[in-house]
Design an enzyme around this catalytic site. Sequence first.
Site, PDB file in Angstrom:
ATOM      1  N   ASP A  39       0.868  -1.181   0.000  1.00  0.00           N
ATOM      2  CA  ASP A  39       0.000   0.000   0.000  1.00  0.00           C
ATOM      3  C   ASP A  39       0.902   1.227   0.000  1.00  0.00           C
ATOM      4  O   ASP A  39       1.554   1.531   0.996  1.00  0.00           O
ATOM      5  CB  ASP A  39      -0.907  -0.001   1.228  1.00  0.00           C
ATOM      6  CG  ASP A  39      -1.897   1.134   1.234  1.00  0.00           C
ATOM      7  OD1 ASP A  39      -1.767   2.063   0.402  1.00  0.00           O
ATOM      8  OD2 ASP A  39      -2.814   1.119   2.080  1.00  0.00           O
ATOM      9  N   HIS A  40       0.971   1.923  -1.125  1.00  0.00           N
ATOM     10  CA  HIS A  40       1.903   3.049  -1.263  1.00  0.00           C
ATOM     11  C   HIS A  40       1.516   4.255  -0.426  1.00  0.00           C
ATOM     12  O   HIS A  40       2.285   5.200  -0.313  1.00  0.00           O
ATOM     13  CB  HIS A  40       2.050   3.429  -2.742  1.00  0.00           C
ATOM     14  CG  HIS A  40       2.813   2.410  -3.518  1.00  0.00           C
ATOM     15  ND1 HIS A  40       4.176   2.443  -3.631  1.00  0.00           N
ATOM     16  CD2 HIS A  40       2.412   1.305  -4.187  1.00  0.00           C
ATOM     17  CE1 HIS A  40       4.584   1.419  -4.354  1.00  0.00           C
ATOM     18  NE2 HIS A  40       3.525   0.706  -4.703  1.00  0.00           N
ATOM     19  N   ARG A  41       0.354   4.241   0.178  1.00  0.00           N
ATOM     20  CA  ARG A  41       0.007   5.322   1.109  1.00  0.00           C
ATOM     21  C   ARG A  41       0.735   5.145   2.432  1.00  0.00           C
ATOM     22  O   ARG A  41       0.917   6.100   3.187  1.00  0.00           O
ATOM     23  CB  ARG A  41      -1.505   5.343   1.365  1.00  0.00           C
ATOM     24  CG  ARG A  41      -2.325   5.640   0.127  1.00  0.00           C
ATOM     25  CD  ARG A  41      -3.786   5.467   0.397  1.00  0.00           C
ATOM     26  NE  ARG A  41      -4.058   4.060   0.729  1.00  0.00           N
ATOM     27  CZ  ARG A  41      -5.249   3.586   1.050  1.00  0.00           C
ATOM     28  NH1 ARG A  41      -6.288   4.397   1.099  1.00  0.00           N
ATOM     29  NH2 ARG A  41      -5.421   2.314   1.311  1.00  0.00           N
ATOM     30  N   VAL A  42       1.156   3.911   2.726  1.00  0.00           N
ATOM     31  CA  VAL A  42       1.789   3.596   4.006  1.00  0.00           C
ATOM     32  C   VAL A  42       3.278   3.322   3.840  1.00  0.00           C
ATOM     33  O   VAL A  42       4.096   3.785   4.624  1.00  0.00           O
ATOM     34  CB  VAL A  42       1.099   2.370   4.660  1.00  0.00           C
ATOM     35  CG1 VAL A  42       1.753   2.026   5.979  1.00  0.00           C
ATOM     36  CG2 VAL A  42      -0.382   2.611   4.822  1.00  0.00           C
ATOM     37  N   VAL A  43       3.628   2.542   2.820  1.00  0.00           N
ATOM     38  CA  VAL A  43       5.009   2.113   2.603  1.00  0.00           C
ATOM     39  C   VAL A  43       5.459   2.567   1.218  1.00  0.00           C
ATOM     40  O   VAL A  43       4.759   2.337   0.238  1.00  0.00           O
ATOM     41  CB  VAL A  43       5.124   0.576   2.715  1.00  0.00           C
ATOM     42  CG1 VAL A  43       6.545   0.122   2.437  1.00  0.00           C
ATOM     43  CG2 VAL A  43       4.664   0.096   4.067  1.00  0.00           C
TER      44      VAL A  43
END
Length: 67
Positions: A39-43
Site C-alpha cells: 500500500d503506497h500510502r503507508v510504505v
Amino acid sequence: IINPPQARIGEVSAGQQRPYVKHGALAIATVMPCPLSVDHRVVDGALGAEWMAEFKRIMQDPLSLML
C-alpha cells in the site's frame, strides 16, 4: 486487495522448474515466485523493493541467519 491496517501482503508459491541462461548456456532452475503487494500510502515502493531484495538474499542463503 490490501485492507487497513495491513500495509503489505507477501505471497510464497511452490517452486517450479523454469529454463534460464547461465554463462551463455540454457539450463533449468527451480524458481519460487514471491510477489509482494504494498500500500503506497503507508510504505514507499522503494522500501518494499529493499525488503524484497533482503528476502531474496535470505532465501538463497538461509544459513546466513545463523551467523
